[in-house]
Design an enzyme around this catalytic site. Structure first.
Site, PDB file in Angstrom:
ATOM      1  N   LYS A 280      66.331 -11.039  29.541  1.00  0.00           N
ATOM      2  CA  LYS A 280      66.052 -11.723  31.078  1.00  0.00           C
ATOM      3  C   LYS A 280      64.982 -12.415  31.026  1.00  0.00           C
ATOM      4  O   LYS A 280      63.916 -12.297  30.339  1.00  0.00           O
ATOM      5  CB  LYS A 280      65.722 -10.539  32.124  1.00  0.00           C
ATOM      6  CG  LYS A 280      67.071  -9.598  32.428  1.00  0.00           C
ATOM      7  CD  LYS A 280      66.444  -8.430  33.357  1.00  0.00           C
ATOM      8  CE  LYS A 280      67.812  -7.576  33.685  1.00  0.00           C
ATOM      9  NZ  LYS A 280      68.908  -8.369  34.189  1.00  0.00           N
ATOM     10  N   ARG A 354      77.362  -0.845  32.472  1.00  0.00           N
ATOM     11  CA  ARG A 354      78.374  -0.352  32.436  1.00  0.00           C
ATOM     12  C   ARG A 354      78.715   0.429  31.274  1.00  0.00           C
ATOM     13  O   ARG A 354      79.598   1.192  31.035  1.00  0.00           O
ATOM     14  CB  ARG A 354      79.273  -1.649  32.643  1.00  0.00           C
ATOM     15  CG  ARG A 354      79.111  -2.672  31.660  1.00  0.00           C
ATOM     16  CD  ARG A 354      79.808  -3.801  32.237  1.00  0.00           C
ATOM     17  NE  ARG A 354      78.726  -4.743  33.188  1.00  0.00           N
ATOM     18  CZ  ARG A 354      79.294  -5.889  33.890  1.00  0.00           C
ATOM     19  NH1 ARG A 354      80.454  -6.626  33.494  1.00  0.00           N
ATOM     20  NH2 ARG A 354      78.448  -6.397  34.491  1.00  0.00           N
TER      21      ARG A 354
END
Ligand code: BES
Ligand code: MN
Ligand code: ZN
Length: 498
Positions: A280, A354
């Site tokens: 990130k 996920r």
């Protein structure tokens, strides 16, 4: 903080501060009028002077009002009587509590709950008042060695909520529930606010074990070797870039009959999300310590359900690990095999939530659930879509969607339904595996939900994306404890319907 429900008349009230509502313009509420006649119309004289007009959220603190035993009388503006709704009530309550907390008053009596709120009943008023009072007292700086004046000087210890005698039973029940929910919210906030170096997967597991000691909750922690045996290749792929061992936490509350199918809650427990190899950007990366707020909300709900001895069976499951870049970390292009047997091409290591959830969702099949809800800070796209006011709600079950929407409405912790149509599924196509772990920029929260849906075929399921609601950024930076209130109202409504 101590709360009590009373129906004491203002003249008999001994609290250090007595809080009275004033409608716009300059209209004392009924209890205000009572106090006014006791004090030789002192209050109406003040209002006539124009010092307080009753605008929503305005306050005026009065000291040593003649012929009143209390040291302080706080006038709080309620706005126009015909417009007194939830929003006006909440701003009046917040203004009142902030003002009382600015003084040294150790106790206060609130004469605001008898006022009719157009879209909120007595139970709602009690619950929101308890939440607001505890929120006002909450300290985010628990790791500061010198307490700042904000948190140190709040003297208020006792809050008396005045209601009509006819409402006291409803009010007592609401208070008991609100206190349990608030304790769950506080636990979720505390865990969210802890930094990643303290709140590790091991730390979360310890918190669950502690809950198991404090309450009759059964707790089991699965270790890496257990996950290997279960074939949780997807969860383990995320965990492999970190020196912190992953944990799969299982907590059980058995308040129902042995044969009752449990409600299962699955919470994302990434204790720090750097993005992994798909790193990130640096700005605000610290906020990714909050990536375990789904897990924290599950712990908060388990605590509250146990404290209230809810007559239902509830299982909380938390897959937990860190997402870090490392020589051994999972890489873009890697293909992993999930516990379900389906293969996943990891196109972006930052879509890690996920990857850990899918194995937890397969794992919970063993509980033969009545339904499963996962709670996850899953996508930045959800923040773009809904901002910070509503959690994203995804399910293909309309009845379950309605139950969750209503619970959020009742709890002042709302969720908004987004589509989970098959049309979006093909964005997850991969050339090399059964699916990719990302679906492109378009509808990012929906394709994330679609990904999870491929692992939830065996039971009724809903997904809550809490990326926008679980914490606040900026000056008020900190965890919110959401959606513990929503989930608790969902469970309480199910209990009531039985
Ligand atoms: N934990 C983040 C989601 C998130 C982002 C929560 C911002 C709160 C605020 C999640 O793991 C993530 O990084 N998601 C990616 C998915 C993308 C790579 C498809 C995202 O939202 O950018
Ligand atoms: Mn991520
Ligand atoms: Zn994440």
């Amino acid at each position: 903080m101590e709360f009590s429900i009373k129906n004491t008349q203002p003249e008999k009230q001994r609290a250090a501060c007595i809080v009275i509502g004033v409608y716009e313009s300059r209209q004392l509420s009924a209890s205000g009028q009572q106090l006014d006649s006791l004090s030789q119309a002192y209050l109406s004289k003040i209002l006539a002077m124009g010092d307080m007009d009753g605008r929503t959220g305005s306050t005026l603190m009065l000291h040593h009002v003649p012929d009143i035993h209390n040291d302080r009388v706080l006038l709080v503006g309620l706005g126009k009587a015909e417009e007194f709704d939830r929003k006006a009530f909440l701003s009046a309550i917040h203004a009142a509590l902030a003002s009382v907390n600015d003084t040294g008053a150790p106790s206060a009596a609130l004469y605001l709950l008898q006022e009719k709120v157009s879209n909120g009943d007595m139970a709602w008023k009690i619950e929101q008042t308890v939440f607001a009072a505890l929120d006002e007292k909450y300290c985010v700086g628990k790791l500061k060695t010198k307490k700042d004046k904000d948190s140190a000087s709040k003297a208020l210890k006792k809050l008396t909520l005045i209601v009509d005698a006819a409402d006291s039973r409803i009010a007592e029940t609401a208070q008991t529930q609100a206190l349990a929910i608030a304790a769950g919210v506080e636990l979720a906030k505390d865990l969210g606010n802890l930094p990643g170096n303290i709140c590790t997967p091991t730390y979360l597991a310890e918190q669950a074990l502690n809950l198991g000691k404090e309450f009759p909750l059964k707790c089991e922690i699965l270790e890496r070797k257990d996950m290997e045996k279960l074939g949780m290749g997807s969860l383990l792929a995320v965990a492999q870039g970190s020196r912190q061992p992953p944990k799969l936490i299982v907590l059980k509350h058995s308040g129902g009959k042995k044969t009752d199918a449990p409600v299962v809650l699955v919470g994302k427990g990434i204790t720090f999300d750097s993005g992994g190899i798909s790193l990130k950007p640096g700005a605000e990366m610290d906020e990714m310590k909050y990536d375990m707020c789904g897990a924290a909300s599950v712990l908060g709900v388990m605590r509250a359900a146990a404290e209230l001895k809810l007559p239902l069976n509830l299982v909380g499951v938390i897959p937990s690990c860190e997402n870090l870049p490392d020589g051994l970390a999972v890489k873009p292009g890697d293909i992993v095999t999930s516990m379900s047997g389906q293969t996943i091409e990891v196109l972006n290591t930052d879509a890690e939530g996920r990857l850990i959830l899918c194995d937890a969702l397969t794992y919970v099949e063993r509980f033969d659930p009545a339904l499963v809800i996962d709670i996850s800070t899953l996508t930045g796209a959800c923040v773009i879509a809904l901002g910070h006011h509503a959690s994203g709600l995804f399910t293909s079950d309309d009845a379950l969607a309605a139950e969750l929407e209503q619970a959020g409405q009742a709890a002042q912790d709302r969720a908004w339904r987004l589509p989970l149509w098959d049309d979006y599924q093909k964005q997850l196509d991969s050339n090399f595996a059964d699916m990719a772990n990302i679906g492109g920029r378009a509808g990012g929260s929906i394709t994330a939900a679609c990904f999870l849906s491929r692992f939830t075929k065996k039971y009724k399921w809903a997904h809550l994306d809490i990326a926008g609601t679980a914490w606040k950024s900026g000056k008020e930076k900190g965890g919110t404890g959401r959606p513990v209130p929503l989930l608790m109202h969902f469970l309480l409504a199910r209990v009531a319907a039985k």
